[in-house]
Motif scaffolding. Structure first.
Motif, PDB file in Angstrom:
ATOM      1  N   ARG A  53      29.360   6.384   5.044  1.00 47.31           N
ATOM      2  CA  ARG A  53      29.308   7.829   5.305  1.00 47.31           C
ATOM      3  C   ARG A  53      28.657   8.593   4.162  1.00 47.31           C
ATOM      4  O   ARG A  53      28.074   9.645   4.364  1.00 47.31           O
ATOM      5  N   THR A  54      28.751   8.051   2.950  1.00 48.34           N
ATOM      6  CA  THR A  54      28.159   8.717   1.789  1.00 48.34           C
ATOM      7  C   THR A  54      26.640   8.795   1.880  1.00 48.34           C
ATOM      8  O   THR A  54      26.031   9.577   1.159  1.00 48.34           O
ATOM      9  N   TRP A  55      26.042   7.978   2.746  1.00 51.82           N
ATOM     10  CA  TRP A  55      24.595   8.034   2.914  1.00 51.82           C
ATOM     11  C   TRP A  55      24.171   9.267   3.701  1.00 51.82           C
ATOM     12  O   TRP A  55      23.005   9.617   3.722  1.00 51.82           O
ATOM     13  N   GLY A  56      25.090   9.923   4.350  1.00 47.38           N
ATOM     14  CA  GLY A  56      24.763  11.114   5.125  1.00 47.38           C
ATOM     15  C   GLY A  56      24.101  10.773   6.444  1.00 47.38           C
ATOM     16  O   GLY A  56      24.090   9.632   6.890  1.00 47.38           O
ATOM     17  N   HIS A  57      23.542  11.800   7.064  1.00 46.70           N
ATOM     18  CA  HIS A  57      22.900  11.645   8.367  1.00 46.70           C
ATOM     19  C   HIS A  57      21.462  11.159   8.192  1.00 46.70           C
ATOM     20  O   HIS A  57      20.636  11.828   7.575  1.00 46.70           O
ATOM     21  N   ILE A  58      21.189   9.992   8.718  1.00 47.45           N
ATOM     22  CA  ILE A  58      19.834   9.426   8.656  1.00 47.45           C
ATOM     23  C   ILE A  58      18.972  10.161   9.680  1.00 47.45           C
ATOM     24  O   ILE A  58      19.287  10.181  10.867  1.00 47.45           O
ATOM     25  N   THR A  59      17.890  10.781   9.209  1.00 47.03           N
ATOM     26  CA  THR A  59      17.025  11.544  10.107  1.00 47.03           C
ATOM     27  C   THR A  59      15.691  10.859  10.372  1.00 47.03           C
ATOM     28  O   THR A  59      14.972  11.244  11.278  1.00 47.03           O
ATOM     29  N   SER A  60      15.369   9.836   9.552  1.00 46.31           N
ATOM     30  CA  SER A  60      14.081   9.173   9.704  1.00 46.31           C
ATOM     31  C   SER A  60      14.241   7.685   9.436  1.00 46.31           C
ATOM     32  O   SER A  60      14.895   7.292   8.469  1.00 46.31           O
ATOM     33  N   VAL A  61      13.616   6.873  10.303  1.00 42.68           N
ATOM     34  CA  VAL A  61      13.657   5.428  10.182  1.00 42.68           C
ATOM     35  C   VAL A  61      12.223   4.914  10.298  1.00 42.68           C
ATOM     36  O   VAL A  61      11.521   5.250  11.250  1.00 42.68           O
ATOM     37  N   THR A  62      11.808   4.111   9.325  1.00 43.56           N
ATOM     38  CA  THR A  62      10.483   3.499   9.362  1.00 43.56           C
ATOM     39  C   THR A  62      10.648   1.990   9.335  1.00 43.56           C
ATOM     40  O   THR A  62      11.336   1.463   8.455  1.00 43.56           O
ATOM     41  N   VAL A  63      10.042   1.319  10.303  1.00 40.53           N
ATOM     42  CA  VAL A  63      10.069  -0.146  10.343  1.00 40.53           C
ATOM     43  C   VAL A  63       8.683  -0.653   9.986  1.00 40.53           C
ATOM     44  O   VAL A  63       7.682   0.006  10.216  1.00 40.53           O
ATOM     45  N   SER A  64       8.649  -1.844   9.396  1.00 45.86           N
ATOM     46  CA  SER A  64       7.364  -2.410   9.014  1.00 45.86           C
ATOM     47  C   SER A  64       6.957  -3.509   9.969  1.00 45.86           C
ATOM     48  O   SER A  64       7.792  -4.143  10.605  1.00 45.86           O
ATOM     49  N   GLY A  65       5.656  -3.699  10.046  1.00 47.65           N
ATOM     50  CA  GLY A  65       5.119  -4.778  10.862  1.00 47.65           C
ATOM     51  C   GLY A  65       4.984  -4.422  12.325  1.00 47.65           C
ATOM     52  O   GLY A  65       5.439  -3.384  12.793  1.00 47.65           O
ATOM     53  N   ALA A  66       4.338  -5.314  13.041  1.00 49.37           N
ATOM     54  CA  ALA A  66       4.039  -5.092  14.453  1.00 49.37           C
ATOM     55  C   ALA A  66       5.001  -5.827  15.375  1.00 49.37           C
ATOM     56  O   ALA A  66       4.795  -5.850  16.581  1.00 49.37           O
ATOM     57  N   THR A  67       6.055  -6.431  14.827  1.00 55.63           N
ATOM     58  CA  THR A  67       6.938  -7.254  15.653  1.00 55.63           C
ATOM     59  C   THR A  67       7.956  -6.456  16.458  1.00 55.63           C
ATOM     60  O   THR A  67       8.525  -6.974  17.404  1.00 55.63           O
ATOM     61  N   TRP A  68       8.185  -5.220  16.098  1.00 50.17           N
ATOM     62  CA  TRP A  68       9.162  -4.412  16.825  1.00 50.17           C
ATOM     63  C   TRP A  68       8.620  -4.014  18.190  1.00 50.17           C
ATOM     64  O   TRP A  68       7.432  -3.743  18.348  1.00 50.17           O
ATOM     65  N   ALA A  69       9.519  -3.959  19.162  1.00 48.57           N
ATOM     66  CA  ALA A  69       9.155  -3.463  20.494  1.00 48.57           C
ATOM     67  C   ALA A  69       8.753  -1.996  20.344  1.00 48.57           C
ATOM     68  O   ALA A  69       8.791  -1.450  19.249  1.00 48.57           O
ATOM     69  N   ALA A  70       8.424  -1.369  21.418  1.00 47.66           N
ATOM     70  CA  ALA A  70       7.939   0.014  21.406  1.00 47.66           C
ATOM     71  C   ALA A  70       8.764   0.882  20.453  1.00 47.66           C
ATOM     72  O   ALA A  70       9.981   0.867  20.488  1.00 47.66           O
ATOM     73  N   VAL A  71       8.068   1.611  19.601  1.00 46.84           N
ATOM     74  CA  VAL A  71       8.715   2.520  18.660  1.00 46.84           C
ATOM     75  C   VAL A  71       8.246   3.921  19.001  1.00 46.84           C
ATOM     76  O   VAL A  71       7.148   4.325  18.621  1.00 46.84           O
ATOM     77  N   PRO A  72       9.069   4.676  19.742  1.00 45.47           N
ATOM     78  CA  PRO A  72       8.670   6.043  20.096  1.00 45.47           C
ATOM     79  C   PRO A  72       8.726   6.952  18.870  1.00 45.47           C
ATOM     80  O   PRO A  72       9.227   6.548  17.815  1.00 45.47           O
ATOM     81  N   GLY A  73       8.258   8.148  18.991  1.00 40.49           N
ATOM     82  CA  GLY A  73       8.235   9.086  17.867  1.00 40.49           C
ATOM     83  C   GLY A  73       9.606   9.546  17.426  1.00 40.49           C
ATOM     84  O   GLY A  73       9.816   9.893  16.277  1.00 40.49           O
TER      85      GLY A  73
END
Length: 132
Positions: A53-73
């Protein structure tokens, strides 16, 4: 009188996450995450729910590489909008970057979903110990 046995409701799988101990000095990798698939929309809610909880609210997530399925905006996780991005290049290290405004940035090593437990455990331990 007969009693019907009801099968238990499927429980949510255990989050496979190891975090490095908190330090004031920044580190390259803050831990490791071992998702069950490359479907970010399916995996992300459990990851975010399992963070301190100390990390707070995550508002942005960035994944690396092309292996992830569709990543919408963006997506909705626990009634909160989370922006999603993918860095280009299959050769990029497999990481996920989590941002919380005013709280910080955390980089997690992503252990590929198809990794065996025997191979995943040392990777996760090394990432949590800052040895990656």
């Amino acid at each position: 009188m007969t009693t019907e046995l009801q099968s238990p409701l499927p429980s949510q799988p255990v989050l496979r996450l190891r975090l490095a101990p908190h330090r004031d000095l920044p580190r390259a990798i803050d831990g490791a995450w071992w998702p069950r698939s490359y479907d970010l929309l399916a995996e992300l809610p459990q990851l975010l729910a399992g963070l301190p909880r100390t990390w707070g609210h995550i508002t942005s997530v960035t994944v690396s590489g092309a292996t992830w399925a569709a990543v919408p905006g963006r997506t909705l996780v626990s009634n909160q909008v989370v922006r999603l991005r993918r860095t280009p290049g299959a050769s990029a290290p497999r990481t996920v970057v989590l941002l919380a405004p005013g709280r910080g940035r955390w980089d997690l090593l992503v252990v590929p979903p198809d990794t065996t437990e025997e191979a995943a455990e040392p990777l996760m331990a090394a990432a949590a110990a800052g040895q990656v």
